[in-house]
Design a protein around this motif. Structure first.
Motif, PDB file in Angstrom:
ATOM      1  N   CYS A   1       0.813  -1.218   0.000  1.00  0.00           N
ATOM      2  CA  CYS A   1       0.000   0.000   0.000  1.00  0.00           C
ATOM      3  C   CYS A   1       0.845   1.267   0.000  1.00  0.00           C
ATOM      4  O   CYS A   1       0.336   2.363   0.290  1.00  0.00           O
ATOM      5  CB  CYS A   1      -0.943   0.005   1.215  1.00  0.00           C
ATOM      6  SG  CYS A   1      -2.068  -1.395   1.267  1.00  0.00           S
TER       7      CYS A   1
ATOM      8  N   ASN B   1      -7.286  -4.883  -2.336  1.00  0.00           N
ATOM      9  CA  ASN B   1      -8.207  -5.789  -3.030  1.00  0.00           C
ATOM     10  C   ASN B   1      -7.568  -7.149  -3.290  1.00  0.00           C
ATOM     11  O   ASN B   1      -8.254  -8.180  -3.310  1.00  0.00           O
ATOM     12  CB  ASN B   1      -8.665  -5.156  -4.348  1.00  0.00           C
ATOM     13  CG  ASN B   1      -9.767  -5.946  -5.008  1.00  0.00           C
ATOM     14  OD1 ASN B   1     -10.639  -6.485  -4.334  1.00  0.00           O
ATOM     15  ND2 ASN B   1      -9.733  -6.025  -6.329  1.00  0.00           N
ATOM     16  N   HIS B   2      -6.235  -7.180  -3.487  1.00  0.00           N
ATOM     17  CA  HIS B   2      -5.548  -8.460  -3.713  1.00  0.00           C
ATOM     18  C   HIS B   2      -5.654  -9.355  -2.479  1.00  0.00           C
ATOM     19  O   HIS B   2      -5.859 -10.569  -2.597  1.00  0.00           O
ATOM     20  CB  HIS B   2      -4.077  -8.209  -4.062  1.00  0.00           C
ATOM     21  CG  HIS B   2      -3.879  -7.359  -5.279  1.00  0.00           C
ATOM     22  ND1 HIS B   2      -4.685  -7.456  -6.390  1.00  0.00           N
ATOM     23  CD2 HIS B   2      -2.959  -6.384  -5.563  1.00  0.00           C
ATOM     24  CE1 HIS B   2      -4.281  -6.600  -7.311  1.00  0.00           C
ATOM     25  NE2 HIS B   2      -3.239  -5.932  -6.829  1.00  0.00           N
TER      26      HIS B   2
ATOM     27  N   MET C   1     -12.125  -4.150   6.355  1.00  0.00           N
ATOM     28  CA  MET C   1     -12.356  -4.610   4.985  1.00  0.00           C
ATOM     29  C   MET C   1     -13.071  -5.950   4.971  1.00  0.00           C
ATOM     30  O   MET C   1     -14.033  -6.160   4.222  1.00  0.00           O
ATOM     31  CB  MET C   1     -11.022  -4.701   4.245  1.00  0.00           C
ATOM     32  CG  MET C   1     -11.130  -5.196   2.814  1.00  0.00           C
ATOM     33  SD  MET C   1      -9.518  -5.269   1.995  1.00  0.00           S
ATOM     34  CE  MET C   1      -8.706  -6.566   2.953  1.00  0.00           C
TER      35      MET C   1
ATOM     36  N   TYR D   1     -20.653  -3.270  -6.191  1.00  0.00           N
ATOM     37  CA  TYR D   1     -19.733  -3.898  -5.244  1.00  0.00           C
ATOM     38  C   TYR D   1     -18.729  -4.792  -5.969  1.00  0.00           C
ATOM     39  O   TYR D   1     -17.575  -4.893  -5.560  1.00  0.00           O
ATOM     40  CB  TYR D   1     -20.504  -4.718  -4.216  1.00  0.00           C
ATOM     41  CG  TYR D   1     -19.608  -5.304  -3.151  1.00  0.00           C
ATOM     42  CD1 TYR D   1     -19.118  -4.523  -2.114  1.00  0.00           C
ATOM     43  CD2 TYR D   1     -19.213  -6.641  -3.210  1.00  0.00           C
ATOM     44  CE1 TYR D   1     -18.271  -5.045  -1.151  1.00  0.00           C
ATOM     45  CE2 TYR D   1     -18.365  -7.175  -2.244  1.00  0.00           C
ATOM     46  CZ  TYR D   1     -17.901  -6.372  -1.226  1.00  0.00           C
ATOM     47  OH  TYR D   1     -17.050  -6.897  -0.279  1.00  0.00           O
TER      48      TYR D   1
ATOM     49  N   LEU E   1     -14.016  -2.496  -2.137  1.00  0.00           N
ATOM     50  CA  LEU E   1     -13.468  -1.835  -0.955  1.00  0.00           C
ATOM     51  C   LEU E   1     -14.375  -0.728  -0.437  1.00  0.00           C
ATOM     52  O   LEU E   1     -13.978   0.069   0.407  1.00  0.00           O
ATOM     53  CB  LEU E   1     -12.083  -1.262  -1.257  1.00  0.00           C
ATOM     54  CG  LEU E   1     -11.016  -2.281  -1.665  1.00  0.00           C
ATOM     55  CD1 LEU E   1      -9.672  -1.603  -1.866  1.00  0.00           C
ATOM     56  CD2 LEU E   1     -10.897  -3.401  -0.629  1.00  0.00           C
TER      57      LEU E   1
ATOM     58  N   ARG F   1      -1.567   3.543  -2.120  1.00  0.00           N
ATOM     59  CA  ARG F   1      -2.239   2.586  -3.006  1.00  0.00           C
ATOM     60  C   ARG F   1      -3.145   1.654  -2.206  1.00  0.00           C
ATOM     61  O   ARG F   1      -2.939   0.453  -2.124  1.00  0.00           O
ATOM     62  CB  ARG F   1      -1.197   1.793  -3.785  1.00  0.00           C
ATOM     63  CG  ARG F   1      -0.420   2.582  -4.800  1.00  0.00           C
ATOM     64  CD  ARG F   1      -1.333   3.086  -5.923  1.00  0.00           C
ATOM     65  NE  ARG F   1      -2.088   2.010  -6.526  1.00  0.00           N
ATOM     66  CZ  ARG F   1      -1.638   1.234  -7.529  1.00  0.00           C
ATOM     67  NH1 ARG F   1      -0.421   1.448  -8.018  1.00  0.00           N
ATOM     68  NH2 ARG F   1      -2.382   0.277  -8.035  1.00  0.00           N
ATOM     69  N   TRP F   2      -4.186   2.228  -1.597  1.00  0.00           N
ATOM     70  CA  TRP F   2      -5.109   1.416  -0.801  1.00  0.00           C
ATOM     71  C   TRP F   2      -5.900   0.444  -1.665  1.00  0.00           C
ATOM     72  O   TRP F   2      -6.421  -0.550  -1.154  1.00  0.00           O
ATOM     73  CB  TRP F   2      -6.068   2.331  -0.038  1.00  0.00           C
ATOM     74  CG  TRP F   2      -5.373   3.354   0.798  1.00  0.00           C
ATOM     75  CD1 TRP F   2      -5.363   4.702   0.595  1.00  0.00           C
ATOM     76  CD2 TRP F   2      -4.570   3.119   1.961  1.00  0.00           C
ATOM     77  NE1 TRP F   2      -4.611   5.332   1.559  1.00  0.00           N
ATOM     78  CE2 TRP F   2      -4.108   4.376   2.418  1.00  0.00           C
ATOM     79  CE3 TRP F   2      -4.190   1.978   2.653  1.00  0.00           C
ATOM     80  CZ2 TRP F   2      -3.296   4.516   3.531  1.00  0.00           C
ATOM     81  CZ3 TRP F   2      -3.374   2.116   3.771  1.00  0.00           C
ATOM     82  CH2 TRP F   2      -2.944   3.371   4.200  1.00  0.00           C
ATOM     83  N   ASP F   3      -5.991   0.724  -2.957  1.00  0.00           N
ATOM     84  CA  ASP F   3      -6.721  -0.180  -3.847  1.00  0.00           C
ATOM     85  C   ASP F   3      -6.061  -1.551  -3.929  1.00  0.00           C
ATOM     86  O   ASP F   3      -6.715  -2.545  -4.264  1.00  0.00           O
ATOM     87  CB  ASP F   3      -6.819   0.431  -5.246  1.00  0.00           C
ATOM     88  CG  ASP F   3      -5.448   0.709  -5.848  1.00  0.00           C
ATOM     89  OD1 ASP F   3      -5.079   0.065  -6.841  1.00  0.00           O
ATOM     90  OD2 ASP F   3      -4.714   1.565  -5.287  1.00  0.00           O
ATOM     91  N   ARG F   4      -4.774  -1.631  -3.575  1.00  0.00           N
ATOM     92  CA  ARG F   4      -4.079  -2.916  -3.644  1.00  0.00           C
ATOM     93  C   ARG F   4      -4.512  -3.862  -2.522  1.00  0.00           C
ATOM     94  O   ARG F   4      -4.178  -5.048  -2.550  1.00  0.00           O
ATOM     95  CB  ARG F   4      -2.572  -2.688  -3.589  1.00  0.00           C
ATOM     96  CG  ARG F   4      -2.036  -1.928  -4.788  1.00  0.00           C
ATOM     97  CD  ARG F   4      -0.532  -1.763  -4.710  1.00  0.00           C
ATOM     98  NE  ARG F   4       0.166  -3.029  -4.749  1.00  0.00           N
ATOM     99  CZ  ARG F   4       0.500  -3.687  -5.855  1.00  0.00           C
ATOM    100  NH1 ARG F   4       0.207  -3.167  -7.032  1.00  0.00           N
ATOM    101  NH2 ARG F   4       1.137  -4.833  -5.785  1.00  0.00           N
TER     102      ARG F   4
ATOM    103  N   GLN G   1     -17.461  -4.221  -8.791  1.00  0.00           N
ATOM    104  CA  GLN G   1     -16.472  -3.334  -9.396  1.00  0.00           C
ATOM    105  C   GLN G   1     -15.584  -2.669  -8.350  1.00  0.00           C
ATOM    106  O   GLN G   1     -14.396  -2.448  -8.586  1.00  0.00           O
ATOM    107  CB  GLN G   1     -17.181  -2.270 -10.240  1.00  0.00           C
ATOM    108  CG  GLN G   1     -17.906  -2.824 -11.448  1.00  0.00           C
ATOM    109  CD  GLN G   1     -18.671  -1.758 -12.203  1.00  0.00           C
ATOM    110  OE1 GLN G   1     -18.909  -0.653 -11.672  1.00  0.00           O
ATOM    111  NE2 GLN G   1     -19.069  -2.055 -13.426  1.00  0.00           N
ATOM    112  N   ARG G   2     -16.153  -2.361  -7.178  1.00  0.00           N
ATOM    113  CA  ARG G   2     -15.397  -1.683  -6.115  1.00  0.00           C
ATOM    114  C   ARG G   2     -15.670  -2.374  -4.789  1.00  0.00           C
ATOM    115  O   ARG G   2     -16.483  -1.913  -3.977  1.00  0.00           O
ATOM    116  CB  ARG G   2     -15.803  -0.207  -6.035  1.00  0.00           C
ATOM    117  CG  ARG G   2     -15.485   0.609  -7.261  1.00  0.00           C
ATOM    118  CD  ARG G   2     -15.863   2.069  -7.013  1.00  0.00           C
ATOM    119  NE  ARG G   2     -15.158   2.602  -5.844  1.00  0.00           N
ATOM    120  CZ  ARG G   2     -15.601   3.639  -5.133  1.00  0.00           C
ATOM    121  NH1 ARG G   2     -16.744   4.220  -5.443  1.00  0.00           N
ATOM    122  NH2 ARG G   2     -14.909   4.077  -4.101  1.00  0.00           N
TER     123      ARG G   2
END
Length: 389
Positions: free
Chosen positions: A247, A256-257, A314, A363, A368, A251-254, A365-366
C-alpha cells in the motif's frame, strides 16, 4: 431451595459486578437499498471488541505468547447486523426486528515467544526472538487449539449441537478453519519474525497435526480423544501480506488483492443468522437458528492496531455486504410462510433479488466500499472508533 435451584453464576452476580475491557459502537437506522423484493427496511450495525484478560500489558512491554498459548493484545471483534422492518403495521417507530446476523474476527500478537523492549534512542525497537524450538512450538500449538476450540465445529462435544443447526454447505473436515493473516513487513526485524513464525507453524502442523499428547491450555479444555479440535495441516493457513510495501504511496486499492485471497475462506466460514419463529411483532418471540459461523480469520501486525484494524474493517465490509445480499434469514422466513399457507410456487426454490442490481454490480467493481453511501459512512465510523478505543 430457591438459591440451590438457581445457576451458580446467577448467585455470583448478586454479589459481584462483572467488568469487561471492550469497545461498543452502534450505528442506527441505516437504510437498506430498496429492491423489488425488499422495501422500507433498515438495519442497525453494532461493533463489539472484547479484549482478553490474559497476557495484558502495553504494546511495547508485552509481546507474543506465554506458555499456555495466550497472546498479547488479543481481542475478539463481533460485527452484528439487526434487520428492521419499518413498514409493518404493528411496529413502533424503531421497527420490528426481522433477522439477526453476526460475524466474529480475532486479532492478537504473533503467537511466538518474542519481545521488542522500548528504547528511547530508537524509533523502531529491536525484535528479540526466543531460541527454544520446543517452547515456541508448544506456545503456537496451544494458541491454535484454542482458536479451533472456540471458533470451529471440529470438536465432538460441539457436534451434538451443531448437527442440529445450519453450518455452511461447503463445510468440510479438510478446509481452513483458522486463517492467520499476517501484515508485518517482509524485511528487517519484522521479516525475521515473520519467517520464524512461518517455519514454526509448518513444523507444528507437520508434527502435531498427526498426533499430540494430552494437555490443557487457557481455552479451558483438555485434548482428550473426543474433545480436542482437529489440528490438521489443512485446518490452518498463513497468509503473509506486506501491508506497507503493497500500500506504499497511498495505493489502498491494492488491498483488493488480499481480499480476493481471503474471500473464499470467509465465504466458507459463513456467519451467524437467526430469525423469529413466528411473525408476531415484538422482541420477546423465540428464535430459530438458520446458520452458524464455522471458522475464524485472525489478523495481526506488530502492534495489532492500525494495519490490523484497516484489514479487519475490509473483511467486515465484505461480510456485511454478503449478509444483506444473500439474506438467508429472509429466504428462510419466506419459504416457511409459503409452506404455512400451502402455496408451493415455482419460485420457492429461486433466490429473489434482495439488493438492487446497481448495488450488486457496484460492489463487484469496487469491493473496498459499500455501494450505498449511508452504509459505507456508518461502517467507516464504527471501525474508525474501534481503532481509537
Amino acid at each position: 431451595k430457591e438459591v440451590i435451584s438457581r445457576s451458580p453464576y446467577a448467585a455470583i452476580l448478586d454479589h459481584v459486578i462483572p467488568v469487561t475491557s471492550a469497545f461498543v459502537g452502534v450505528q442506527r437506522n441505516v437504510p437498506i437499498p430498496s429492491s423489488s423484493f425488499t422495501s422500507g427496511e433498515s438495519y442497525d450495525q453494532i461493533l463489539i471488541s472484547r479484549r482478553s484478560k490474559y497476557r495484558t500489558g502495553t504494546r511495547f512491554t508485552r509481546r507474543g505468547t506465554d506458555g499456555t498459548g495466550a497472546v498479547a493484545n488479543y481481542a475478539e471483534t463481533e460485527q452484528i447486523c439487526l434487520i428492521l422492518n419499518n413498514t409493518n403495521p404493528c411496529s413502533n417507530s424503531r421497527g420490528v426486528l426481522k433477522e439477526v446476523y453476526s460475524h466474529v474476527q480475532t486479532r492478537g500478537s504473533i503467537p511466538l515467544h518474542w519481545s521488542s523492549p522500548a528504547d528511547v534512542k530508537a524509533y523502531r525497537p529491536r525484535v528479540f526472538i526466543g531460541v527454544d524450538p520446543v517452547l515456541q512450538a508448544r506456545g503456537l500449538r496451544d494458541h491454535l487449539l484454542s482458536e479451533l476450540w472456540w471458533y470451529s465445529s471440529s470438536i465432538g462435544l460441539k457436534n451434538s449441537f451443531l448437527s442440529k443447526s445450519k453450518l455452511t454447505k461447503d463445510s468440510g473436515k479438510d478446509e481452513v478453519k483458522v486463517a492467520m493473516v499476517n501484515l508485518i513487513d517482509k524485511h528487517g526485524d519484522q521479516g525475521r519474525l515473520g519467517s520464524t513464525f512461518d517455519s514454526v507453524l509448518s513444523a507444528v502442523l507437520e508434527v502435531y497435526g498427526k498426533s499430540y499428547p494430552k494437555h490443557k491450555s487457557k481455552c479451558g479444555k483438555s485434548s482428550e480423544s473426543n474433545t480436542h479440535p482437529d489440528l490438521t495441516p489443512s485446518s490452518v493457513a498463513h497468509i503473509w501480506y506486506d501491508f506497507h510495501a503493497e500500500c506504499k504511496g497511498g495505493r489502498w486499492d491494492r488491498l483488493n488483492h488480499l481480499l480476493e485471497e481471503v474471500t473464499p475462506t470467509l465465504n466458507k466460514h459463513g456467519y451467524f443468522c437467526a430469525v423469529p419463529k413466528s411473525r408476531h411483532c415484538g422482541y420477546g418471540a423465540s428464535w430459530e437458528l438458520v446458520s452458524l459461523q464455522d471458522g475464524i480469520v485472525r489478523t495481526n501486525c506488530m502492534d495489532c492496531l492500525d494495519r490490523t484494524n484497516v484489514v479487519q474493517s475490509m473483511f467486515g465490509r465484505h461480510i456485511l455486504y454478503r449478509q444483506l445480499h444473500q439474506r438467508v434469514g429472509l429466504s428462510k422466513v419466506t419459504k416457511r410462510d409459503r409452506l404455512g399457507h400451502g402455496t408451493m410456487s415455482p419460485s420457492l426454490g429461486r433466490r429473489e433479488r434482495t439488493l438492487p442490481l446497481e448495488c450488486t454490480v457496484g460492489y463487484k467493481q469496487r469491493p473496498l466500499a459499500l455501494p450505498w453511501s449511508e452504509g459505507e459512512a456508518a461502517h467507516r465510523l464504527l471501525w474508525a472508533d474501534n481503532a481509537d478505543a
